[in-house]
Design a protein around this motif. Structure first.
Motif, PDB file in Angstrom:
ATOM      1  N   GLU A 165       8.238   8.798   0.511  1.00 38.88           N
ATOM      2  CA  GLU A 165       9.167   9.885   0.169  1.00 38.88           C
ATOM      3  C   GLU A 165       8.516  10.868  -0.792  1.00 38.88           C
ATOM      4  N   GLN A 166       7.503  10.372  -1.542  1.00 34.48           N
ATOM      5  CA  GLN A 166       6.829  11.220  -2.531  1.00 34.48           C
ATOM      6  C   GLN A 166       5.365  11.495  -2.204  1.00 34.48           C
ATOM      7  N   TRP A 167       4.735  10.547  -1.524  1.00 32.66           N
ATOM      8  CA  TRP A 167       3.299  10.634  -1.268  1.00 32.66           C
ATOM      9  C   TRP A 167       3.024  10.953   0.195  1.00 32.66           C
ATOM     10  N   GLU A 168       2.090  11.877   0.418  1.00 30.90           N
ATOM     11  CA  GLU A 168       1.700  12.185   1.804  1.00 30.90           C
ATOM     12  C   GLU A 168       0.814  11.074   2.349  1.00 30.90           C
ATOM     13  N   GLU A 169       0.019  10.515   1.457  1.00 31.74           N
ATOM     14  CA  GLU A 169      -0.929   9.487   1.862  1.00 31.74           C
ATOM     15  C   GLU A 169      -0.824   8.333   0.884  1.00 31.74           C
ATOM     16  N   LEU A 170      -0.858   7.111   1.381  1.00 26.16           N
ATOM     17  CA  LEU A 170      -0.715   5.956   0.495  1.00 26.16           C
ATOM     18  C   LEU A 170      -2.082   5.485  -0.002  1.00 26.16           C
ATOM     19  N   PRO A 171      -2.115   4.958  -1.224  1.00 27.87           N
ATOM     20  CA  PRO A 171      -3.385   4.403  -1.714  1.00 27.87           C
ATOM     21  C   PRO A 171      -3.683   3.089  -0.993  1.00 27.87           C
ATOM     22  N   PRO A 172      -4.894   2.550  -1.145  1.00 26.24           N
ATOM     23  CA  PRO A 172      -5.174   1.237  -0.548  1.00 26.24           C
ATOM     24  C   PRO A 172      -4.194   0.191  -1.098  1.00 26.24           C
ATOM     25  N   ILE A 173      -3.762  -0.721  -0.223  1.00 28.10           N
ATOM     26  CA  ILE A 173      -2.779  -1.730  -0.617  1.00 28.10           C
ATOM     27  C   ILE A 173      -3.343  -3.120  -0.321  1.00 28.10           C
ATOM     28  N   PHE A 174      -3.217  -4.017  -1.302  1.00 23.87           N
ATOM     29  CA  PHE A 174      -3.693  -5.391  -1.158  1.00 23.87           C
ATOM     30  C   PHE A 174      -2.532  -6.354  -1.423  1.00 23.87           C
ATOM     31  N   VAL A 175      -2.535  -7.471  -0.712  1.00 12.47           N
ATOM     32  CA  VAL A 175      -1.509  -8.492  -0.920  1.00 12.47           C
ATOM     33  C   VAL A 175      -2.212  -9.746  -1.426  1.00 12.47           C
ATOM     34  N   THR A 176      -1.756 -10.257  -2.582  1.00  9.76           N
ATOM     35  CA  THR A 176      -2.471 -11.368  -3.207  1.00  9.76           C
ATOM     36  C   THR A 176      -1.541 -12.510  -3.630  1.00  9.76           C
ATOM     37  N   SER A 177      -2.165 -13.656  -3.805  1.00 10.30           N
ATOM     38  CA  SER A 177      -1.513 -14.801  -4.442  1.00 10.30           C
ATOM     39  C   SER A 177      -2.587 -15.536  -5.226  1.00 10.30           C
ATOM     40  N   SER A 178      -2.404 -15.616  -6.533  1.00 12.29           N
ATOM     41  CA  SER A 178      -3.375 -16.339  -7.367  1.00 12.29           C
ATOM     42  C   SER A 178      -3.327 -17.831  -7.059  1.00 12.29           C
ATOM     43  N   GLU A 179      -2.130 -18.317  -6.729  1.00 17.10           N
ATOM     44  CA  GLU A 179      -1.959 -19.742  -6.409  1.00 17.10           C
ATOM     45  C   GLU A 179      -2.763 -20.129  -5.168  1.00 17.10           C
ATOM     46  N   ARG A 180      -2.676 -19.266  -4.151  1.00 13.67           N
ATOM     47  CA  ARG A 180      -3.307 -19.608  -2.858  1.00 13.67           C
ATOM     48  C   ARG A 180      -4.641 -18.894  -2.648  1.00 13.67           C
TER      49      ARG A 180
END
Length: 198
Positions: A165-180
Motif C-alpha cells: 500500500e506504501q511501497w512500489e517495490e518490496l525489500p528482500p524478505i527472509f523467514v527464520t527460526s532460531s530454534e530450527r
C-alpha cells in the motif's frame, strides 16, 4: 558462507565511538523481544555471542562483532515499547538513528519482525524512515517455528499486502527460526553476495 570465527569487538554509546574500520557492516534491529540475540547467535553458530534475555530491552549499546575477519555484524538496541525507563529510551533513539544515518560502513540493515503478529504501526513507521533516508534494508521474519507452515505463509502474504500500500517495490524478505536454524543459509548467502560486489 562458512562461519569460521565471530568475535566481540566493542560496545559503543554513540556512532562516533564505533570501531575505526572500513569493513562492511550488517546491522540487526527490531522491536524488543523479537528474537534478535537468538537470531544473531544462530547465524554465527555461537549460543553465547549476543546476550539473550527473557527481559526485553537488554541491548542498550551499539555492539560490534567481527565475522571471519571480513565483515562486522552489528547488534543495535531495539525500538518500540521496551520495558526501559523513559530517560534510557530518550538516549536510545538518537543513538540508533545516529548510527543508521551517519555510519558510512553500514551496508545493510536487517529489520526483524515477529511473524506471529500483523503489521504494527511502529515497524511500518520505522521502515518509512529507512525508505525516506535511502537506507538499504531487508525484512527478517522471526519465530517461524511458533506457527504452522501455512499460517506463516498467510501471515507474511498479509504483511506484504500492507507494505504494498506504501511501497512500489518490496525489500528482500527472509523467514527464520532460531530454534530450527531456518533461514540461516539464505541470510549468510545474501551477505556474501553483497560482500562480493563491494
Amino acid at each position: 558462507m562458512d562461519i569460521k570465527s565471530a568475535l566481540f569487538v566493542k560496545s559503543s554509546a554513540t556512532v562516533g565511538q564505533c570501531p575505526d574500520s572500513n569493513l562492511p557492516e550488517y546491522a540487526f534491529i527490531g522491536r524488543s523481544n523479537v528474537g534478535k540475540s537468538s537470531l544473531i547467535n544462530m547465524l554465527v553458530n555461537n549460543k553465547k555471542l549476543a546476550m539473550t534475555s527473557s527481559k526485553p530491552g537488554k541491548t542498550l549499546l551499539i555492539n560490534h562483532f567481527i565475522v571471519n575477519d571480513q565483515w562486522h555484524l552489528v547488534d543495535l538496541p531495539g525500538y518500540g515499547f521496551a520495558s526501559v525507563p523513559k530517560e534510557v529510551r530518550a538516549k536510545l533513539e538518537p543513538m540508533i538513528k545516529g548510527y543508521i544515518l551517519q555510519r558510512e560502513q553500514l551496508t545493510n540493515l536487517f529489520l526483524l519482525i515477529d511473524c506471529r503478529h500483523e503489521a504494527q504501526k511502529v515497524d511500518l513507521e520505522f521502515m518509512e524512515f529507512l525508505g525516506e533516508n535511502g537506507v538499504p534494508f531487508s525484512i527478517v521474519f522471526t519465530k517461524s517455528d511458533k506457527l504452522g507452515p501455512m499460517r506463516v505463509k498467510e501471515n507474511i502474504e498479509a504483511y506484504k499486502q500492507v507494505l504494498l500500500e506504501q511501497w512500489e517495490e518490496l525489500p528482500p524478505i527472509f523467514v527464520t527460526s532460531s530454534e530450527r536454524v531456518t533461514g540461516r543459509d539464505e541470510l549468510l548467502d545474501y551477505i556474501e553476495q553483497i560482500n562480493q560486489t563491494l
